[in-house]
Design a protein around this motif. Structure first.
Motif, PDB file in Angstrom:
ATOM      1  N   UNK A   1      40.903 -52.850  -3.602  1.00  0.00           N
ATOM      2  CA  UNK A   1      40.949 -51.008  -4.169  1.00  0.00           C
ATOM      3  C   UNK A   1      40.822 -50.529  -3.202  1.00  0.00           C
ATOM      4  N   UNK A   2      39.629 -50.399  -2.150  1.00  0.00           N
ATOM      5  CA  UNK A   2      39.613 -49.739  -1.048  1.00  0.00           C
ATOM      6  C   UNK A   2      40.961 -48.894  -0.393  1.00  0.00           C
ATOM      7  N   UNK A   3      40.945 -50.694  -0.015  1.00  0.00           N
ATOM      8  CA  UNK A   3      42.253 -49.784   0.314  1.00  0.00           C
ATOM      9  C   UNK A   3      43.984 -49.256  -0.111  1.00  0.00           C
ATOM     10  N   UNK A   4      43.611 -49.392  -1.614  1.00  0.00           N
ATOM     11  CA  UNK A   4      44.627 -49.317  -2.282  1.00  0.00           C
ATOM     12  C   UNK A   4      44.332 -47.617  -2.973  1.00  0.00           C
ATOM     13  N   UNK A   5      43.016 -47.197  -3.062  1.00  0.00           N
ATOM     14  CA  UNK A   5      42.432 -46.515  -4.041  1.00  0.00           C
ATOM     15  C   UNK A   5      40.774 -46.492  -3.097  1.00  0.00           C
ATOM     16  N   UNK A   6      40.728 -45.577  -2.058  1.00  0.00           N
ATOM     17  CA  UNK A   6      39.496 -44.861  -1.003  1.00  0.00           C
ATOM     18  C   UNK A   6      38.444 -44.117  -1.996  1.00  0.00           C
ATOM     19  N   UNK A   7      39.613 -43.366  -2.176  1.00  0.00           N
ATOM     20  CA  UNK A   7      38.619 -42.113  -3.687  1.00  0.00           C
ATOM     21  C   UNK A   7      37.976 -42.699  -4.471  1.00  0.00           C
ATOM     22  N   UNK A   8      38.310 -43.711  -5.350  1.00  0.00           N
ATOM     23  CA  UNK A   8      37.550 -44.154  -6.396  1.00  0.00           C
ATOM     24  C   UNK A   8      36.971 -44.945  -6.183  1.00  0.00           C
ATOM     25  N   UNK A   9      36.735 -45.948  -4.832  1.00  0.00           N
ATOM     26  CA  UNK A   9      36.377 -46.388  -4.975  1.00  0.00           C
ATOM     27  C   UNK A   9      34.909 -46.004  -3.935  1.00  0.00           C
ATOM     28  N   UNK A  10      34.807 -44.818  -3.415  1.00  0.00           N
ATOM     29  CA  UNK A  10      33.977 -44.351  -2.241  1.00  0.00           C
ATOM     30  C   UNK A  10      33.352 -43.481  -3.571  1.00  0.00           C
ATOM     31  N   UNK A  11      34.148 -42.689  -4.688  1.00  0.00           N
ATOM     32  CA  UNK A  11      33.168 -42.274  -6.279  1.00  0.00           C
ATOM     33  C   UNK A  11      32.166 -43.114  -6.166  1.00  0.00           C
ATOM     34  N   UNK A  12      32.866 -44.097  -7.203  1.00  0.00           N
ATOM     35  CA  UNK A  12      31.622 -44.602  -7.421  1.00  0.00           C
ATOM     36  C   UNK A  12      30.847 -45.814  -6.558  1.00  0.00           C
ATOM     37  N   UNK A  13      30.598 -45.705  -5.223  1.00  0.00           N
ATOM     38  CA  UNK A  13      29.026 -46.202  -4.192  1.00  0.00           C
ATOM     39  C   UNK A  13      28.981 -45.005  -4.257  1.00  0.00           C
ATOM     40  N   UNK A  14      29.024 -43.497  -4.499  1.00  0.00           N
ATOM     41  CA  UNK A  14      28.424 -42.811  -4.078  1.00  0.00           C
ATOM     42  C   UNK A  14      27.860 -41.808  -5.794  1.00  0.00           C
ATOM     43  N   UNK A  15      27.950 -43.126  -6.305  1.00  0.00           N
ATOM     44  CA  UNK A  15      27.304 -42.273  -7.899  1.00  0.00           C
ATOM     45  C   UNK A  15      26.136 -42.990  -8.157  1.00  0.00           C
ATOM     46  N   UNK A  16      24.931 -42.401  -8.906  1.00  0.00           N
ATOM     47  CA  UNK A  16      23.588 -43.075  -8.824  1.00  0.00           C
ATOM     48  C   UNK A  16      24.388 -44.401  -9.713  1.00  0.00           C
ATOM     49  N   UNK A  17      25.114 -45.077 -10.492  1.00  0.00           N
ATOM     50  CA  UNK A  17      24.632 -45.794 -11.115  1.00  0.00           C
ATOM     51  C   UNK A  17      25.999 -46.834 -10.304  1.00  0.00           C
ATOM     52  N   UNK A  18      26.686 -46.843  -9.916  1.00  0.00           N
ATOM     53  CA  UNK A  18      26.784 -47.842  -8.595  1.00  0.00           C
ATOM     54  C   UNK A  18      26.224 -48.215  -7.530  1.00  0.00           C
ATOM     55  N   UNK A  19      25.398 -47.005  -6.937  1.00  0.00           N
ATOM     56  CA  UNK A  19      24.111 -47.068  -6.407  1.00  0.00           C
ATOM     57  C   UNK A  19      23.268 -48.067  -6.706  1.00  0.00           C
ATOM     58  N   UNK A  20      22.809 -48.008  -7.911  1.00  0.00           N
ATOM     59  CA  UNK A  20      21.857 -48.659  -8.240  1.00  0.00           C
ATOM     60  C   UNK A  20      21.911 -50.242  -8.731  1.00  0.00           C
ATOM     61  N   UNK A  21      23.329 -50.031  -9.351  1.00  0.00           N
ATOM     62  CA  UNK A  21      24.066 -51.005  -9.444  1.00  0.00           C
ATOM     63  C   UNK A  21      24.066 -52.273  -8.114  1.00  0.00           C
ATOM     64  N   UNK A  22      24.857 -51.591  -6.993  1.00  0.00           N
ATOM     65  CA  UNK A  22      24.318 -52.108  -5.802  1.00  0.00           C
ATOM     66  C   UNK A  22      23.552 -52.418  -5.060  1.00  0.00           C
ATOM     67  N   UNK A  23      21.955 -51.455  -5.138  1.00  0.00           N
ATOM     68  CA  UNK A  23      20.665 -52.823  -5.326  1.00  0.00           C
ATOM     69  C   UNK A  23      20.340 -53.656  -5.748  1.00  0.00           C
ATOM     70  N   UNK A  24      20.314 -53.638  -7.303  1.00  0.00           N
ATOM     71  CA  UNK A  24      20.432 -54.334  -7.991  1.00  0.00           C
ATOM     72  C   UNK A  24      21.158 -55.541  -7.455  1.00  0.00           C
ATOM     73  N   UNK A  25      22.010 -55.791  -7.333  1.00  0.00           N
ATOM     74  CA  UNK A  25      22.913 -56.726  -6.368  1.00  0.00           C
ATOM     75  C   UNK A  25      22.575 -57.483  -5.788  1.00  0.00           C
ATOM     76  N   UNK A  26      22.100 -57.017  -4.501  1.00  0.00           N
ATOM     77  CA  UNK A  26      21.734 -57.298  -3.467  1.00  0.00           C
ATOM     78  C   UNK A  26      20.474 -57.671  -3.407  1.00  0.00           C
ATOM     79  N   UNK A  27      19.746 -57.301  -4.183  1.00  0.00           N
ATOM     80  CA  UNK A  27      18.482 -57.823  -4.267  1.00  0.00           C
ATOM     81  C   UNK A  27      18.905 -59.574  -5.010  1.00  0.00           C
ATOM     82  N   UNK A  28      19.525 -59.468  -5.656  1.00  0.00           N
ATOM     83  CA  UNK A  28      19.803 -60.652  -6.297  1.00  0.00           C
ATOM     84  C   UNK A  28      20.003 -61.375  -5.788  1.00  0.00           C
ATOM     85  N   UNK A  29      20.794 -61.000  -5.057  1.00  0.00           N
ATOM     86  CA  UNK A  29      21.242 -61.973  -4.104  1.00  0.00           C
ATOM     87  C   UNK A  29      20.579 -62.778  -2.576  1.00  0.00           C
ATOM     88  N   UNK A  30      19.725 -61.849  -2.025  1.00  0.00           N
ATOM     89  CA  UNK A  30      18.286 -61.850  -1.344  1.00  0.00           C
ATOM     90  C   UNK A  30      17.850 -63.141  -1.751  1.00  0.00           C
TER      91      UNK A  30
END
Length: 436
Positions: free
Chosen positions: A49-78
Motif C-alpha cells: 500500500x505504501x508503494x502505491x499510496x504513500x500519502x494514505x499509509x502515512x496519514x494512517x500512521x500519523x493519526x492517534x488511532x493508527x499510532x495507538x493500534x501500532x503500539x498495541x500490536x507491537x506490545x502484543x507481538x513483543x
C-alpha cells in the motif's frame, strides 16, 4: 541434543511458533505461528500500500488511532516473542546438550529475545510518544486544498528576547510548495518592510487601507512588517476573536494577512518556531552542517556588540547554540545577510532531518518539538505533507529574497516589482524549444 537445541532456537527466531509445532506445545505453537504469519501478511499489505499510496499509509500512521493500534500490536507481538523464546529454551532441554554449548545457546537466545522484545517495546514507546507529540503540536480541523496547485505556508521565527514586549517575529518567510511535485520556493520577507498591504478582508488591513502605517502611523513604535504581530497581539486582539480557537493567535493571523498582501498568495497554514528553543531542536538532531559563505560572529550576549568567536568560511558542524547565533548574528552584518543565513539554515535542517535521523533521536526531538513549534496544520494533513516533504528534499529549493540586491527598497517598496519577482520564481518563463 546440542544440534536440536540450536535448530529450535534458530527456528524460533526465523519463524516464531514453528519450534513449538515441531517439538511439542502444539497449541502454543499454532497460536504463535498464526500470529507470526498474520504479522508477515500485514507487513506485506502495508508495504504494498505504501508503494502505491504513500500519502494514505502515512496519514494512517500519523493519526492517534493508527499510532495507538501500532503500539498495541507491537506490545502484543513483543510479549508473544518473549513467551515463545522462553518456551523454546524449555523445549531445547539444555541440560542434555554438550556442557560447553549450554551457556552459548542460552546466551544467544537471550540476546535475540532482548533485541526483538526490546525493539518491539521501544517501537511501542515511540508510537505512544508520537501520538502525544502530534496532539500537542498539531490541531484537529479540516484540511485545506491547494490553491493554484500550491500549498503556501507562513514560516515565522519568533524571538521573545528580554528587551522585547512579548514575542516578535525575527524572521518571516513564505514557503510555496507545488502540490504535485514537491518543488519548493522560499520567499524571504524583510522584517523592516514599510507601508505593507493586507489581503482583502483583513481586519487590521481595514484600519490601514493604504498600507500599514502609511497615512497616520501605527499603534506601536515602528510601523514595519514584524511590528504587525505586536500591534495585533498586544493592542488589537479584539479584531481576531476566533484566532485562538482556530489554533492561531491575533498576531499570527494579522502577519499572515500581511504576507498574503505582499506576495499575492493564499496562505493555508503557518508554522511558528520559537528561536529561544530552536537550539534544543538542533541539539536533539545531533547538530547541523552549514557551508559558511562569509565570516559570521558569535556574540557574548543579547546586545550583539561583543564578539566571542567567529565562524570562518567553509563547512561547519554547529550545535544548537552555534546554529542559533549563526541565524541571528548582527555584528557587522545586515538584516538581509541574516535572512539569507536563516534560509540556508532552514534548507540544511530540511536536508538533515531525515526519517532515520529523527527516529534515532526521537525522544529528544519530540521533547524539543513540543516547546519549539506552533502551527495550525491539521493532524490529518501530516501524512500528505510528510510524503510531499520527501519529494521536496530531493529537489533544489528556489529562494526569492526581497532585498535591495534584487531591486527592493524596504522603505519604499515597489509592490509591482515584488509581484513580478515572485511570479517569475513560481511560474518561470518556459525556455523556447530551438527549431530543428
Amino acid at each position: 541434543m546440542t544440534k536440536r537445541a540450536w535448530w529450535l532456537v534458530v527456528l524460533n527466531f526465523v519463524l516464531p511458533g514453528s519450534a513449538q509445532v515441531l517439538a511439542g506445545s502444539r497449541r502454543l505453537g499454532r497460536f504463535g505461528l498464526g500470529a507470526t504469519l498474520t504479522l508477515i501478511a500485514l507487513a506485506v499489505v502495508v508495504g504494498g500500500a505504501y508503494l502505491l499510496w504513500p500519502g494514505t499509509v502515512l496519514t494512517v500512521f500519523t493519526s492517534n488511532i493508527g499510532l495507538w493500534v501500532a503500539a498495541a500490536a507491537l506490545i502484543f507481538y513483543g510479549i508473544v516473542w518473549v513467551v515463545l523464546t522462553l518456551d523454546t529454551l524449555r523445549l531445547a532441554r539444555l541440560l542434555r546438550a554438550a556442557p560447553g554449548a549450554r551457556p552459548i545457546i542460552a546466551g544467544f537466545a537471550t540476546i535475540l529475545m532482548v533485541i526483538v522484545g526490546g525493539g518491539a517495546g521501544y517501537g511501542a514507546y515511540i508510537a505512544a510518544t508520537t501520538s502525544s507529540f502530534l496532539s500537542e503540536v498539531f490541531v484537529t480541523g479540516p484540511s485545506e486544498p491547494p490553491v493554484d496547485g500550491r500549498y503556501n505556508v507562513l514560516l515565522l521565527g519568533g524571538d521573545a528576547g528580554a528587551d522585547r514586549d512579548g514575542l516578535r517575529p525575527d524572521s518571516i518567510s513564505v514557503v510555496s510548495i507545488e502540490a504535485s511535485t514537491g518543488a519548493a520556493t522560499t520567499i524571504s520577507l524583510p522584517r523592516n518592510l514599510e507601508d505593507v498591504p493586507f489581503s482583502a478582508g483583513s481586519a487590521l488591513g481595514a484600519l490601514y487601507p493604504e498600507g500599514y502605517g502609511a497615512i497616520d502611523g501605527c499603534d506601536v513604535s515602528a510601523c514595519m512588517l514584524n511590528s504587525i504581530f505586536t500591534e495585533a497581539e498586544l493592542k488589537r486582539p479584539f479584531l481576531y476573536p476566533d484566532a485562538e480557537a482556530q489554533g492561531s493567535s491575533p498576531g499570527i493571523q494579522a502577519t499572515l494577512e500581511a504576507a498574503q498582501g505582499i506576495t499575492g498568495l493564499t496562505i493555508q497554514y503557518y508554522v511558528l518556531i520559537d528561536m529561544q528553543g530552536f537550539s534544543e531542536l538542533i541539539d536533539a538532531l545531533g547538530g547541523v552542517d552549514i557551508d559558511v559563505q562569509n565570516r559570521v560572529p558569535v556574540h557574548t550576549d543579547e546586545t550583539f556588540s561583543e564578539v566571542l568567536f567567529w565562524f570562518e568560511p567553509g563547512m561547519q558542524h554547529m550545535n544548537g547554540y552555534e546554529a542559533l547565533w549563526f541565524a541571528r548574528s548582527r555584528h557587522g552584518t545586515s538584516d538581509y545577510d541574516r535572512m539569507q543565513r536563516q534560509t540556508q539554515m532552514q534548507e540544511a535542517l530540511l536536508a538533515q532531518a531525515n526519517p532515520a535521523n529523527v527516529l534515532a533521536k526521537f525522544q529528544g526531538v519530540a521533547a524539543a518539538g513540543e516547546q519549539v513549534v506552533s502551527t495550525d496544520v491539521p493532524q490529518g494533513m501530516l501524512g500528505y505533507f510528510v510524503d510531499l516533504a520527501s519529494k521536496t528534499r530531493s529537489l533544489p529549493i528556489t529562494s526569492v529574497p526581497l532585498i535591495p540586491e534584487n531591486g527592493i527598497d524596504p522603505e519604499n517598496p515597489d509592490w509591482l516589482a515584488i509581484s513580478a519577482l515572485i511570479d517569475a520564481a513560481l511560474v518561470p518563463t518556459p525556455t523556447p524549444t530551438p527549431a530543428p
